[in-house]
Design an enzyme around this catalytic site. Structure first.
Site, PDB file in Angstrom:
ATOM      1  N   ASP A   1      -5.422  -7.209  11.046  1.00 54.30           N
ATOM      2  CA  ASP A   1      -4.761  -6.033  11.635  1.00 54.30           C
ATOM      3  C   ASP A   1      -5.290  -5.765  13.042  1.00 54.30           C
ATOM      4  O   ASP A   1      -4.519  -5.507  13.974  1.00 54.30           O
ATOM      5  CB  ASP A   1      -4.995  -4.791  10.762  1.00 54.30           C
ATOM      6  CG  ASP A   1      -4.287  -4.900   9.425  1.00 54.30           C
ATOM      7  OD1 ASP A   1      -4.697  -5.760   8.616  1.00 54.30           O
ATOM      8  OD2 ASP A   1      -3.333  -4.135   9.177  1.00 54.30           O
TER       9      ASP A   1
ATOM     10  N   HIS B   1       0.831  -1.216   0.000  1.00 53.97           N
ATOM     11  CA  HIS B   1       0.000   0.000   0.000  1.00 53.97           C
ATOM     12  C   HIS B   1       0.862   1.261   0.000  1.00 53.97           C
ATOM     13  O   HIS B   1       0.382   2.348   0.324  1.00 53.97           O
ATOM     14  CB  HIS B   1      -0.909   0.028   1.224  1.00 53.97           C
ATOM     15  CG  HIS B   1      -1.731  -1.202   1.403  1.00 53.97           C
ATOM     16  ND1 HIS B   1      -2.603  -1.644   0.439  1.00 53.97           N
ATOM     17  CD2 HIS B   1      -1.819  -2.097   2.420  1.00 53.97           C
ATOM     18  CE1 HIS B   1      -3.189  -2.757   0.869  1.00 53.97           C
ATOM     19  NE2 HIS B   1      -2.720  -3.052   2.059  1.00 53.97           N
TER      20      HIS B   1
ATOM     21  N   HIS C   1      -7.105  -4.508  -1.150  1.00 53.48           N
ATOM     22  CA  HIS C   1      -6.432  -5.783  -1.417  1.00 53.48           C
ATOM     23  C   HIS C   1      -7.095  -6.486  -2.588  1.00 53.48           C
ATOM     24  O   HIS C   1      -6.934  -7.673  -2.787  1.00 53.48           O
ATOM     25  CB  HIS C   1      -6.476  -6.700  -0.200  1.00 53.48           C
ATOM     26  CG  HIS C   1      -6.093  -6.026   1.064  1.00 53.48           C
ATOM     27  ND1 HIS C   1      -7.014  -5.412   1.885  1.00 53.48           N
ATOM     28  CD2 HIS C   1      -4.885  -5.818   1.629  1.00 53.48           C
ATOM     29  CE1 HIS C   1      -6.376  -4.876   2.914  1.00 53.48           C
ATOM     30  NE2 HIS C   1      -5.094  -5.095   2.791  1.00 53.48           N
TER      31      HIS C   1
END
Lengths: 226, 333
Positions: free
Chosen positions: B109, B56, B219
């Site tokens: 995450d 990213h 993603h």
């Protein structure tokens, strides 16, 4: 002590799980590619390979609690994604639940697995039918407890847990994902087996393979236990 | 696949070597895959760390430096970092004033940062607060999913909270400002092509020449729907209208308008899109106080864009305008 599990047998369980994960790495990743991000097999195999390396280099794992803590911490540190914290928490909670014993009896093993399930729920907030590892693990723990409550041997109870876990794994195919990356697919997640539930079924398969002990008349001499 | 790689498995590690070589003012811990501000920890300053899967860039490592992050943890490609990394970063940026964790709302995450915060509390006593970004309006049914994803607002939050920390505000104040940024920002993205993860070697999903994925995640997660390709002005409306309706933004509001590239779209197209976005926003009677145009939160080589609108106050604008010196955002210094 007919129905107890030594640290050595627990180690064999972990190593058998690692072999099953390695054998099924591509399969697990393929399942994940359909509804996730195509890395479940890779991540689990990286983690279990690290676990086996840690067991190989450990001089002497003194207790079930220490063994499970080492497995859990290694998975948390090496797997990443959601599976690291979930499978790591599973083993860490088992370790905590074992307490200060050198050998697990049947009741202790059942309590450890129940604690593992509660840990997975606390970490992942999953409920029945969300299409996660919970859907394989929860019925397995229920079946284990029910079989022991009914007076069954530990070996028979672990086999019942494995069978229930496999049914639970299979049931995830028809479910609509409500947790994790698969949940963004909505209806498109239906028709695919959950990779996390598949790994749980492998963990139970490994247990059923190593825990048949001397009290289990049907498995005869298969366990190799002295 | 045509990419600049040596070994697909070494992409993250070798990119970190490049970051260290290009930015001597940063300190890179290659073993733990952590990028630090060179002078961290700053005495008395709240530490701010973030992290996430790689792919990213420039988020998050490109945002480490004075006025923004103290450290960024790099995970494997599109895979969350592990708690050991966040714990290590937390220990190293804490000056005693506490540490803010900036976490994007993805299952992995959130769980890994949770474990890191628990370990930090039990092992080190560092005071940790977490803010979770979840600004992606493309996820409509957040009750029955993992919830809205953290996207463009993360960039704006890291800048604004970073400025607040630089001014010496307390952990509670910095965390409250961060929460208010997340609460007042909304985003939506669209993909014109898939991304290709180096280790996979082929596109994550197939998209026809005449199709686009509306509401795509960073993603390559599927979006709201797959629709025919349309002129830029129509695409801008498909992105902006759901954002305006969701908060909702109202006539007289002032916003920071952020048009972000997903990695494979040239800046000239992003500026063309900004023009369309601004026209629609102003048409709603919303004033654009500040703008940001460029590729700041990407999905490898995906062609596409995301739009973020953040409702701002004078205080938030002042924090946005405060000096920042990082690899990717740099002004006022």
């Amino acid at each position: 002590m007919p129905d107890s599990i030594s640290c050595e047998v627990l180690q064999r369980w972990i190593r058998a799980f690692a072999r099953l994960v390695a054998d099924n790495e591509e399969y697990l990743t393929r399942l994940d590619a359909s509804i996730g991000d195509a890395d479940h097999g890779t991540n689990m195999n990286r983690g279990m390979t690290a676990v086996v390396a840690a067991l190989d280099s450990a001089e002497n794992v003194a207790s079930p609690a220490a063994l499970f803590k080492q497995v859990g911490m290694t998975l948390v540190s090496t797997v990443g994604g959601a599976s690291g914290p979930l499978f790591g928490t599973l083993f860490l909670r088992m370790g905590t639940a074992c307490g200060d014993v050198e050998v697990l009896d049947a009741g202790g093993f059942a309590r450890a697995l129940r604690a593992a399930l509660e840990g997975v729920v606390a970490r992942g907030k999953a409920e029945t039918g969300d299409k996660t590892m919970y859907d394989a693990l929860a019925p397995a723990v229920d079946a284990l407890e029910a079989a022991l409550d009914a007076g069954g041997s530990l070996a028979a109870a672990v086999r019942a847990a494995h069978a229930a876990g496999v049914s639970g794994r299979d049931a995830t195919t028809a479910m609509l994902a409500r947790k994790g990356r698969a949940s963004y697919l909505g209806e498109r997640s239906v028709g695919h087996q959950d990779p996390g539930a598949t790994s749980v079924a492998l963990l139970l398969q490994a247990a059923a393979g190593v825990i048949p002990a001397r009290s289990d008349s049907s498995s005869g001499s298969a366990s190799g236990q002295p | 696949m045509k990419k600049f790689v040596n070994d697909p498995n070494d992409v993250v590690a070798e990119a970190l070597l490049g970051i260290a070589a290009a930015h001597p003012e940063l300190r890179v811990d290659h073993a733990n895959k952590i990028i630090y501000r060179g002078d961290a920890p700053r005495p008395g300053k709240v530490g701010i760390i973030s992290g996430g899967g790689s792919g990213h860039e420039p988020m998050h490592g490109g945002f480490v430096g004075p006025g923004m992050l103290d450290a960024a943890c790099a995970g494997e490609m599109f895979t969350s970092p592990v708690p050991d990394q966040m714990l290590e970063a937390t220990k190293h940026v804490d000056s005693g004033a506490g540490v803010l964790h900036v976490v994007k709302n993805y299952t992995g995450d959130v769980m890994n940062f949770d474990m890191a915060a628990e370990l930090a509390a039990s092992e080190t006593g560092v005071n940790v607060r977490s803010v979770i970004t979840n600004d992606d309006v493309a996820v409509e049914d957040s009750t029955w999913t993992a919830g809205r994803r953290g996207v463009g607002v993360t960039v704006l939050l890291e800048k604004i909270a970073g400025a607040a920390a630089e001014q010496g505000r307390s952990l509670a104040e910095v965390a409250d400002i961060a929460d208010s940024v997340n609460a007042n920002g909304r985003s939506m993205g669209v993909a014109l092509t898939s991304c290709t993860v180096p280790a996979a070697g082929k596109p994550t999903f197939d998209l026809g020449e005449d199709e686009m994925e509306l509401g795509v995640g960073i993603h390559g997660e599927p979006g709201r729907r797959r629709v025919p390709l349309a002129p830029a002005k129509e695409i801008a409306a498909l992105l902006v209208e759901p954002i305006v309706a969701d908060l909702p933004f109202a006539r007289g509001d002032r916003v920071l308008a952020f048009v972000n590239g997903l990695g494979g779209t040239p800046l000239i197209e992003l500026y063309l899109m900004y023009n369309e976005v601004a026209r629609i926003v102003i048409g709603h009677g919303i004033e654009i106080g500040r703008s940001l145009v460029g590729s700041y939160i990407t999905s490898l080589d995906m062609a596409g864009t995301s739009v973020t609108l953040l409702k701002v106050t004078d205080e938030l604008l002042a924090l946005w305008d405060a000096p920042v010196r990082t690899a990717a955002l740099r002004w006022g210094v």
